[in-house]
Write an enzyme that holds these catalytic residues in place. Structure first.
Site, short mmCIF file in Angstrom:
data_model
loop_
_atom_site.label_atom_id
_atom_site.label_comp_id
_atom_site.label_asym_id
_atom_site.label_seq_id
_atom_site.Cartn_x
_atom_site.Cartn_y
_atom_site.Cartn_z
N LYS A 267 -17.41 -1.24 6.33
CA LYS A 267 -17.89 -2.16 5.31
C LYS A 267 -19.41 -2.14 5.18
CE LYS A 267 -17.01 -6.83 3.61
NZ LYS A 267 -16.28 -8.11 3.84
N PHE B 109 -10.81 -7.72 13.92
CA PHE B 109 -9.74 -8.12 12.99
C PHE B 109 -9.49 -7.02 11.98
CE2 PHE B 109 -8.50 -10.24 8.96
CZ PHE B 109 -7.26 -10.71 9.37
N GLN B 110 -8.23 -6.65 11.84
CA GLN B 110 -7.76 -5.61 10.91
C GLN B 110 -8.47 -4.27 11.14
OE1 GLN B 110 -7.69 -7.18 6.85
NE2 GLN B 110 -5.63 -7.95 7.20
N MET C 95 24.20 9.86 1.35
CA MET C 95 24.01 11.15 1.98
C MET C 95 24.30 11.09 3.48
SD MET C 95 23.37 14.32 1.52
CE MET C 95 22.42 14.65 0.04
N GLU D 76 0.81 -1.21 0.00
CA GLU D 76 0.00 0.00 0.00
C GLU D 76 0.84 1.27 0.00
OE1 GLU D 76 -2.47 -3.31 1.78
OE2 GLU D 76 -0.44 -2.52 2.13
#
Length: 623
Positions: free
Chosen positions: A194, A144-145, A513, A82
Site C-alpha cells: 500500500k 491484518f490481511q 461426470m 475474487e
C-alpha cells in the site's frame, strides 16, 4: 538527401515521449496509466483496504476520461468474489487474445485468485493480476490481511513480482504485460504494498525492467527459422506418408495460426483433429476435420489417430487426456513431428522424430511455400475416403428414442439455431464434453473452457468476461447443476451490468461426470455425487438475481420452441433443462487404456479391428 542521410536522420530523431512523461503521480495513478497504455478496456476486481488507492485512481481516471456519451473508458466490473474476477479476466482474454486484468486486495482477495491463476497458467492464457499488499514495513509480520503472495503464486503463475521499491513500479507493470503476452502466454502477478501505491513518483512513460535472460531466450525462439534442410526432412516424410494426420492444440489459437493451418491443409490435404483447447483452430465443419480427439473425443478422430502413419502435432503437448498411454498413442505412426513455441514441451511426453521450437504461423507458412515451390501435392484420396467412412460409421449419437430430454439434443438445437456462430463457455463436467462434441466451431475464440485444470465454476464468470469483451456477440454459458453452484453468485453480476448472456443449466441432479466414473469403475457407489437431496431451485435463484426470462424445461416436445424463445430474448436469460440423469458421455477412453480400447457406449458404432492396410493408400512421389 541520400538514403544513408535519411537513415541517419531517422536514427538520430528523439523518441516520441509519452504525453504524461515527467508528470508527478502517485504509485496508484501510475498503475492506472500503465493499464490504459497497455490497452485495457475493462478491469475485474473486488475492493479492500490494501488496494483502495488503486481503486480510487481508477475512479478518478474514468471520471476525467468519460466519452461523449458518458461511458467510462476502463470500467471496473465487481464480481461476487475474487475467483469470479479471475475467471472473468480469463474469459475476456480467451475471447480476444488480449491480456485480461484482475485487481484485488491483499490476503483473502489475493488467495481467492490462486485457482484462476493456475487455470490460466495451465491453459496458456495471458493475464495480469494486480494484488494489494500490506505496507512494506509490515511484510512478514502477519499483519491484518497479509498473505505471502509471491510464495503462494510462484508455483502457479508464469512470473510473480513483489514491488518493494516504488521507483520500480512502472517498469515492473509494463514488464508484467510483456511477459504475460509474449512467448507462451500466461498469468503474471504483481503484488503492490500500500505504501508503494501511495508513494509520490515521476511518470516515465516507457521504462521496463532489464530482463536480459528472458528477452534473449524469447528473441531466440521468436527468430527461430526453418531452414531448407528442416523443411525437406518434414516434407519428405509427409510425401512418403499414406495416412498423415494433424493433431492441433490450443497453441494454434494462442499463436493466431488458424489461417496458416487452413492454408497448410488446403495445400497438402492433411486431415485435422483438435484437442479440447484447440477447438476452433480449424473449422470443425470442414470435410477434413475430425473434430475432437482424446478421452471423450469422437470415435472417428481416435480411430484416425490409431490408423495414421504420420502425425504432426501443432501447439499441442500430448497431455494425459489425449495420450493417456503415451507409448501406445498413434501406434502406427512412423514419423511424429512437433511444432511448439515452448521448447520444454518438445518430446516431454512423447518422443518425436522432428521438431521445431518457434512461432507456429511462420513455420507453417514456410513449409507451405517450400512445398509449393517443389510441387508437393500428396495423393491422399484413399486416406480421405477412409476418413469420410470413419466419420459416417462412427458418428456421434445418443438415445433418440428416450422419453427423457437428452443433453445432446439440447446442444444440437442451440447449435442449429445459432448456426455455430455463438461464443460458448462451459463449466466442467459432462455438459462440457457434450458441448465440445456437439457444437460446431468454425473459428478461433468461440470456445471458452477450463481445459487442463478442469475447474468447476469457470463457465458463468468466463461468459461475463467474454460478453464484456465482445458486446455484440451472442455469448452462451453451457453449465451443469454441480458446476454452476461453484460461482452461482455471479448471476447477480450478469443482471447488475445488464449483460445479454444466455445461461443453460443441464440439470441431471448430480455431479454427472464423477458419477459416470463411479458407475463404470466403482460399482455404482455414488459417494458424494448424488444431488437429489439438495433443494436448489435454480429458476427462483435466477429470478431473485433479476433475470426476467428464467424458465425450466421438462417436456421434450417443447425443446425447440423453448430454446428459440430463450435465444431470442434480448437481455439476460436463464434456462434450466431437466435432462436424463442416466445420460453418459461417450466415447470414453478409460484410465490406462488406449484408443483401440475406447468404450463407444450403446449408440456409437465401435470397430473390432483396424480396417486399414499398408497397401490401401499409395505413397506420394517425393518432390
Amino acid at each position: 538527401m541520400t538514403l544513408s542521410q535519411a537513415t541517419a536522420a531517422v536514427t538520430a530523431a528523439p523518441p516520441v515521449l509519452h504525453p504524461c512523461a515527467g508528470q508527478s503521480m502517485t504509485g496508484a495513478e501510475i498503475v492506472v496509466q500503465v493499464l490504459a497504455d497497455e490497452g485495457c478496456r475493462v478491469l475485474f476486481g473486488y475492493s479492500g483496504g490494501a488496494i483502495l488507492p488503486v481503486y480510487d485512481a481508477v475512479f478518478r481516471y474514468n471520471e476525467r476520461h468519460r466519452t461523449a456519451d458518458g461511458r467510462e473508458p476502463m470500467p471496473l466490473i465487481v464480481p461476487a468474489n475474487e475467483q469470479g474476477a479471475g475467471f472473468m479476466a480469463a474469459g475476456h482474454a480467451r475471447a480476444t487474445g488480449d491480456v485480461g486484468v484482475a485487481v484485488v486486495t491483499s490476503g483473502p482477495g489475493a488467495t481467492n485468485l490462486v485457482t484462476p491463476i493456475r487455470d490460466a497458467m495451465a491453459d496458456s492464457i495471458p493475464l495480469v493480476a494486480i494484488c494489494g499488499q500490506v505496507p512494506t514495513a509490515l511484510l512478514g509480520s502477519d499483519a491484518f490481511q497479509e498473505a505471502p503472495v509471491a510464495g503462494i503464486m510462484g508455483a502457479c503463475a508464469k512470473h510473480v513480482f513483489l514491488v518493494t521499491e516504488p521507483t520500480q513500479l512502472e517498469a515492473t507493470l509494463r514488464s508484467a504485460f510483456e511477459i504475460a503476452r509474449s512467448g507462451r502466454p500466461g498469468p503474471v502477478v504483481v503484488d503492490i504494498p500500500k505504501n508503494v501505491q501511495n508513494a509520490g513518483l515521476v511518470f516515465d512513460g516507457a521504462c521496463r525492467l532489464p530482463l536480459p535472460g528472458y528477452r534473449a531466450r524469447l528473441r531466440a525462439i521468436e527468430q527461430a527459422h526453418l531452414d531448407d534442410a528442416a523443411c525437406n526432412e518434414l516434407l519428405r516424410a509427409l510425401a512418403q506418408a499414406r495416412r498423415p494426420l494433424i493433431y492441433a492444440g490450443g497453441g494454434v489459437i494462442a499463436a493466431g495460426a488458424a489461417a496458416a493451418l487452413a492454408t497448410f491443409v488446403d495445400t497438402f490435404g492433411v486431415p485435422v483433429t483438435t484437442t479440447l483447447m484447440g477447438l476452433g483452430g480449424f473449422d470443425t465443419t470442414h470435410p477434413l476435420a475430425l473434430h475432437l480427439l482424446g478421452m471423450h473425443g469422437t470415435a472417428h478422430a481416435n480411430y484416425a489417430v490409431e490408423d495414421c502413419d504420420f502425425l504432426l502435432a501443432l501447439g499441442a503437448r500430448f497431455d494425459d487426456r489425449v495420450a493417456g498411454v503415451p507409448a501406445q498413442f498413434a501406434p502406427r505412426a512412423r514419423f511424429i513431428a512437433q511444432i511448439d513455441i515452448d521448447p520444454a514441451e518438445i518430446g516431454k511426453v512423447k518422443r518425436v522424430d522432428w521438431h521445431h521450437a518457434g512461432p507456429l504461423a511462420p513455420a507453417l507458412e514456410r513449409l507451405v511455400a517450400h512445398g509449393r515451390a517443389r510441387g508437393l501435392r500428396p495423393q491422399l484420396a484413399p486416406w480421405h475416403a477412409h476418413i469420410a467412412a470413419l466419420k459416417r460409421r462412427h458418428a456421434l449419437d445418443w438415445d433418440r428414442a428416450s422419453a427423457a430430454i437428452q443433453p445432446q439434443a439440447v446442444i444440437e438445437a442451440i447449435n442449429r439455431i445459432t448456426r455455430g456462430e455463438a461464443i460458448i463457455s462451459t463449466g466442467v463436467g459432462q455438459h462440457q464434453m457434450w458441448a465440445a462434441q456437439y457444437f460446431d466451431f468454425r473459428r478461433p475464440r468461440h470456445w471458452l473452457t477450463s481445459g487442463s485444470m478442469g475447474t468447476m465454476g469457470f463457465g458463468l464468470p468466463a461468459a461475463i468476461g467474454a460478453q464484456l469483451a465482445r458486446p455484440d456477440a451472442l455469448v452462451i454459458d453451457i453449465d451443469g447443476d454441480g458446476s454452476i453452484r461453484m460461482n452461482l453468485g455471479e448471476l447477480e453480476t450478469v443482471t447488475t451490468y445488464d449483460l445479454p448472456i444466455k445461461i443453460v443449466v443441464l440439470n441431471n441432479r448430480g455431479d454427472g461426470m464423477v458419477r459416470q466414473w463411479q458407475r463404470l469403475f466403482f460399482a455404482g457407489r455414488f459417494a458424494a455425487t448424488d444431488k437429489n437431496l439438495h433443494r436448489k431451485d435454480f429458476v427462483r435463484a435466477a429470478q431473485a438475481d433479476g433475470f426476467e426470462w428464467a424458465r425450466r424445461l421438462e417436456d421434450k416436445a417443447a425443446l425447440d420452441a423453448t430454446i428459440e424463445a430463450f435465444l431470442a430474448h434480448p437481455g439476460p436469460a436463464f434456462l434450466e433443462v431437466m435432462i436424463d440423469p442416466e445420460a453418459g458421455v461417450y466415447p470414453m477412453v478409460g484410465p490406462g487404456a488406449n484408443y483401440a480400447q475406447m468404450v463407444t457406449g450403446p449408440f456409437i458404432a465401435a470397430r473390432s479391428a483396424t480396417p486399414v492396410s499398408e497397401a490401401e493408400v499409395p505413397a506420394t512421389a517425393m518432390f
